[in-house]
Design a protein around this motif. Sequence first.
Motif, PDB file in Angstrom:
ATOM      1  N   ALA A   1      36.922  64.937 -15.344  1.00 16.12           N
ATOM      2  CA  ALA A   1      37.563  66.187 -14.912  1.00 16.12           C
ATOM      3  C   ALA A   1      38.731  66.538 -15.833  1.00 16.12           C
ATOM      4  O   ALA A   1      38.941  67.715 -16.154  1.00 16.12           O
ATOM      5  CB  ALA A   1      38.038  66.062 -13.466  1.00 16.12           C
ATOM      6  N   ALA A   2      39.484  65.537 -16.271  1.00 17.37           N
ATOM      7  CA  ALA A   2      40.583  65.781 -17.205  1.00 17.37           C
ATOM      8  C   ALA A   2      40.063  66.352 -18.518  1.00 17.37           C
ATOM      9  O   ALA A   2      40.650  67.279 -19.086  1.00 17.37           O
ATOM     10  CB  ALA A   2      41.362  64.488 -17.450  1.00 17.37           C
ATOM     11  N   ALA A   3      38.955  65.817 -19.015  1.00 20.95           N
ATOM     12  CA  ALA A   3      38.378  66.323 -20.263  1.00 20.95           C
ATOM     13  C   ALA A   3      37.956  67.780 -20.109  1.00 20.95           C
ATOM     14  O   ALA A   3      38.157  68.600 -21.013  1.00 20.95           O
ATOM     15  CB  ALA A   3      37.180  65.471 -20.669  1.00 20.95           C
ATOM     16  N   ILE A   4      37.389  68.108 -18.962  1.00 19.64           N
ATOM     17  CA  ILE A   4      36.926  69.478 -18.727  1.00 19.64           C
ATOM     18  C   ILE A   4      38.100  70.453 -18.743  1.00 19.64           C
ATOM     19  O   ILE A   4      38.003  71.570 -19.247  1.00 19.64           O
ATOM     20  CB  ILE A   4      36.153  69.535 -17.399  1.00 19.64           C
ATOM     21  N   LEU A   5      39.239  70.025 -18.205  1.00 25.12           N
ATOM     22  CA  LEU A   5      40.412  70.893 -18.188  1.00 25.12           C
ATOM     23  C   LEU A   5      41.056  71.032 -19.562  1.00 25.12           C
ATOM     24  O   LEU A   5      41.760  72.010 -19.822  1.00 25.12           O
ATOM     25  CB  LEU A   5      41.439  70.358 -17.186  1.00 25.12           C
ATOM     26  N   TRP A   6      40.810  70.069 -20.457  1.00 26.67           N
ATOM     27  CA  TRP A   6      41.453  70.101 -21.764  1.00 26.67           C
ATOM     28  C   TRP A   6      40.620  70.766 -22.844  1.00 26.67           C
ATOM     29  O   TRP A   6      41.158  71.219 -23.855  1.00 26.67           O
ATOM     30  CB  TRP A   6      41.828  68.688 -22.206  1.00 26.67           C
ATOM     31  N   PHE A   7      39.289  70.852 -22.659  1.00 28.08           N
ATOM     32  CA  PHE A   7      38.440  71.373 -23.726  1.00 28.08           C
ATOM     33  C   PHE A   7      38.014  72.804 -23.445  1.00 28.08           C
ATOM     34  O   PHE A   7      37.342  73.065 -22.448  1.00 28.08           O
ATOM     35  CB  PHE A   7      37.198  70.488 -23.908  1.00 28.08           C
ATOM     36  N   PRO A   8      38.364  73.746 -24.308  1.00 31.06           N
ATOM     37  CA  PRO A   8      37.974  75.149 -24.102  1.00 31.06           C
ATOM     38  C   PRO A   8      36.462  75.332 -23.994  1.00 31.06           C
ATOM     39  O   PRO A   8      35.993  76.229 -23.301  1.00 31.06           O
ATOM     40  CB  PRO A   8      38.529  75.863 -25.340  1.00 31.06           C
ATOM     41  N   ALA A   9      35.698  74.485 -24.694  1.00 31.70           N
ATOM     42  CA  ALA A   9      34.242  74.647 -24.681  1.00 31.70           C
ATOM     43  C   ALA A   9      33.653  74.498 -23.287  1.00 31.70           C
ATOM     44  O   ALA A   9      32.544  74.961 -23.021  1.00 31.70           O
ATOM     45  CB  ALA A   9      33.603  73.627 -25.624  1.00 31.70           C
ATOM     46  N   SER A  10      34.371  73.857 -22.381  1.00 32.08           N
ATOM     47  CA  SER A  10      33.874  73.682 -21.019  1.00 32.08           C
ATOM     48  C   SER A  10      34.061  74.931 -20.170  1.00 32.08           C
ATOM     49  O   SER A  10      33.541  75.019 -19.057  1.00 32.08           O
ATOM     50  CB  SER A  10      34.602  72.521 -20.339  1.00 32.08           C
ATOM     51  N   GLY A  11      34.814  75.889 -20.680  1.00 30.40           N
ATOM     52  CA  GLY A  11      35.137  77.062 -19.885  1.00 30.40           C
ATOM     53  C   GLY A  11      36.358  76.865 -19.017  1.00 30.40           C
ATOM     54  O   GLY A  11      36.831  77.790 -18.371  1.00 30.40           O
ATOM     55  N   ARG A  12      36.866  75.633 -18.954  1.00 22.05           N
ATOM     56  CA  ARG A  12      38.057  75.301 -18.167  1.00 22.05           C
ATOM     57  C   ARG A  12      38.019  75.908 -16.765  1.00 22.05           C
ATOM     58  O   ARG A  12      38.850  76.735 -16.399  1.00 22.05           O
ATOM     59  CB  ARG A  12      39.324  75.744 -18.910  1.00 22.05           C
ATOM     60  N   PRO A  13      37.052  75.493 -15.953  1.00 25.07           N
ATOM     61  CA  PRO A  13      36.968  76.033 -14.597  1.00 25.07           C
ATOM     62  C   PRO A  13      38.187  75.626 -13.773  1.00 25.07           C
ATOM     63  O   PRO A  13      38.727  74.531 -13.941  1.00 25.07           O
ATOM     64  CB  PRO A  13      35.695  75.393 -14.047  1.00 25.07           C
ATOM     65  N   THR A  14      38.618  76.495 -12.897  1.00 21.78           N
ATOM     66  CA  THR A  14      39.781  76.175 -12.051  1.00 21.78           C
ATOM     67  C   THR A  14      39.375  75.571 -10.718  1.00 21.78           C
ATOM     68  O   THR A  14      40.197  74.920 -10.067  1.00 21.78           O
ATOM     69  CB  THR A  14      40.618  77.439 -11.790  1.00 21.78           C
ATOM     70  N   ASP A  15      38.122  75.787 -10.300  1.00 13.81           N
ATOM     71  CA  ASP A  15      37.645  75.263  -9.024  1.00 13.81           C
ATOM     72  C   ASP A  15      36.222  74.766  -9.219  1.00 13.81           C
ATOM     73  O   ASP A  15      35.284  75.570  -9.277  1.00 13.81           O
ATOM     74  CB  ASP A  15      37.705  76.348  -7.939  1.00 13.81           C
ATOM     75  N   ALA A  16      36.061  73.448  -9.334  1.00 13.72           N
ATOM     76  CA  ALA A  16      34.754  72.916  -9.729  1.00 13.72           C
ATOM     77  C   ALA A  16      34.478  71.567  -9.097  1.00 13.72           C
ATOM     78  O   ALA A  16      35.393  70.806  -8.770  1.00 13.72           O
ATOM     79  CB  ALA A  16      34.690  72.788 -11.257  1.00 13.72           C
ATOM     80  N   ALA A  17      33.181  71.279  -8.947  1.00 16.18           N
ATOM     81  CA  ALA A  17      32.698  69.957  -8.567  1.00 16.18           C
ATOM     82  C   ALA A  17      32.138  69.301  -9.822  1.00 16.18           C
ATOM     83  O   ALA A  17      31.226  69.839 -10.455  1.00 16.18           O
ATOM     84  CB  ALA A  17      31.625  70.060  -7.496  1.00 16.18           C
ATOM     85  N   VAL A  18      32.708  68.169 -10.205  1.00 17.61           N
ATOM     86  CA  VAL A  18      32.326  67.469 -11.430  1.00 17.61           C
ATOM     87  C   VAL A  18      31.519  66.229 -11.060  1.00 17.61           C
ATOM     88  O   VAL A  18      32.025  65.337 -10.373  1.00 17.61           O
ATOM     89  CB  VAL A  18      33.573  67.055 -12.241  1.00 17.61           C
ATOM     90  N   VAL A  19      30.264  66.191 -11.486  1.00 21.08           N
ATOM     91  CA  VAL A  19      29.402  65.043 -11.189  1.00 21.08           C
ATOM     92  C   VAL A  19      29.448  64.067 -12.351  1.00 21.08           C
ATOM     93  O   VAL A  19      29.355  64.470 -13.519  1.00 21.08           O
ATOM     94  CB  VAL A  19      27.943  65.498 -10.971  1.00 21.08           C
ATOM     95  N   TYR A  20      29.595  62.776 -12.040  1.00 26.38           N
ATOM     96  CA  TYR A  20      29.448  61.741 -13.069  1.00 26.38           C
ATOM     97  C   TYR A  20      28.373  60.780 -12.581  1.00 26.38           C
ATOM     98  O   TYR A  20      28.551  60.084 -11.574  1.00 26.38           O
ATOM     99  CB  TYR A  20      30.757  60.998 -13.314  1.00 26.38           C
ATOM    100  N   ALA A  21      27.237  60.779 -13.255  1.00 27.03           N
ATOM    101  CA  ALA A  21      26.089  59.976 -12.843  1.00 27.03           C
ATOM    102  C   ALA A  21      25.826  58.887 -13.873  1.00 27.03           C
ATOM    103  O   ALA A  21      25.458  59.171 -15.014  1.00 27.03           O
ATOM    104  CB  ALA A  21      24.854  60.859 -12.682  1.00 27.03           C
ATOM    105  N   GLY A  22      26.045  57.659 -13.459  1.00 28.54           N
ATOM    106  CA  GLY A  22      25.755  56.506 -14.304  1.00 28.54           C
ATOM    107  C   GLY A  22      25.074  55.463 -13.440  1.00 28.54           C
ATOM    108  O   GLY A  22      24.111  55.756 -12.741  1.00 28.54           O
ATOM    109  N   THR A  23      25.588  54.235 -13.482  1.00 27.18           N
ATOM    110  CA  THR A  23      25.053  53.203 -12.595  1.00 27.18           C
ATOM    111  C   THR A  23      25.182  53.635 -11.143  1.00 27.18           C
ATOM    112  O   THR A  23      24.316  53.402 -10.312  1.00 27.18           O
ATOM    113  CB  THR A  23      25.786  51.874 -12.830  1.00 27.18           C
TER     114      THR A  23
END
Length: 280
Positions: A66-88
Motif C-alpha cells: 500500500a505504501a508503494a502504491i501511494l508513492w508511485f504515480p504509475a499506480s494512479g495513487r488511489p485515495t480509497d482502495a483495497a490492496v490485495v497481496y496474494a502469496g503463500t
Amino acid sequence: MLEEGAVERDRVLGVGLATPGPIDHARGLVLDPPHLTTWHDVPLRDEVARRTGLPTLLDKDVLAVAAAILWFPASGRPTDAAVVYAGTGVAIGIISGGEIVRGVSGNAGEAGHVSVGRAFGRCVCGREGCLGGVFSANAILANAVERGIGLGAGATDVRASETVRADRAVDGLRALAEAGDLAVVPFLHETGSALGSALATVCELLDLDTVVPSGPVWDRLGPWLEPGLRSVLDTYAMPGHHPLRVLGAAGDGPVAAVGAACLMLDDALTPRPTGLLLRV
C-alpha cells in the motif's frame, strides 16, 4: 547491496522490512506467521538495525505494498482502495483518505477468513468459503488437485515444503493456462470471481472505489484471474453508484520489497498533523 549498487551509505535513509503478519508494529517483532512456523516473537527490526547500523522500520507485506502504491504515480495513487497481496497467504490492505489503515496493533489486513459468499475450497479453519481457502497459493494448489488438474510431480512432491509445492503449482497453472488448458482457464476464472466477491464486500463496507491486486500469485496468474474478478466488480451495485476500478500495483521488481523501501520515504518525508503539535 550498497556496494553492488554503487550507492553511497550517507544517501541511505534506512532499511524497510516487509514481513508476513502478525507483527508487533510498536516493538518491531515478527510474532508467529502461520507459514513461518519457527518464527516466534523475533525482534527483526532491532536486530537488522543493530547489524546494519541503519534506522530500520518493520511493517506487514500488504501494508508495504500500500505504501508503494501511494508513492508511485504509475499506480494512479488511489485515495480509497483495497490492496490485495496474494502469496503463500492472502491479505487485503486498506487505503482510506490517502492514508494506510494499520489498526490498533498494526495488523490490519488479515483477510483469510473473509467470506467469498460460496462453498469454494476448504480453509484451514475447517469452513468452506473463506478467502484463504480460495486465493492463497496453498489453497490454489489444493483446489486444483481436488479438481484433477495435473500440475506435475514438483507441485505434489512430499519431500518439498508446502510453500515450495505451492510455488511450483502456481508456475504449473500458468504454463497450462498459457497452453489454453480447458480445465485450468475456467478454474482460474472462478478463483478470480471468488476474490471479486470478497473485495466487493470490503469495498461496500468501507466505501472504496479502487482495487489493486498484487503479489506473486497475481503476478503470474493475473491475466487469467482478472476476467473473473472483473465479472463480479463490474456488475456490483455500490451504494454510492460509483464503479469499482482495478489498477495494477506500481514499481519495478517484487512490489512488497519496493513498498518496504517506501516505508522509509513515507516516514522521513510525509508531513503529518501530529508532527506539527507543540509538546509541553
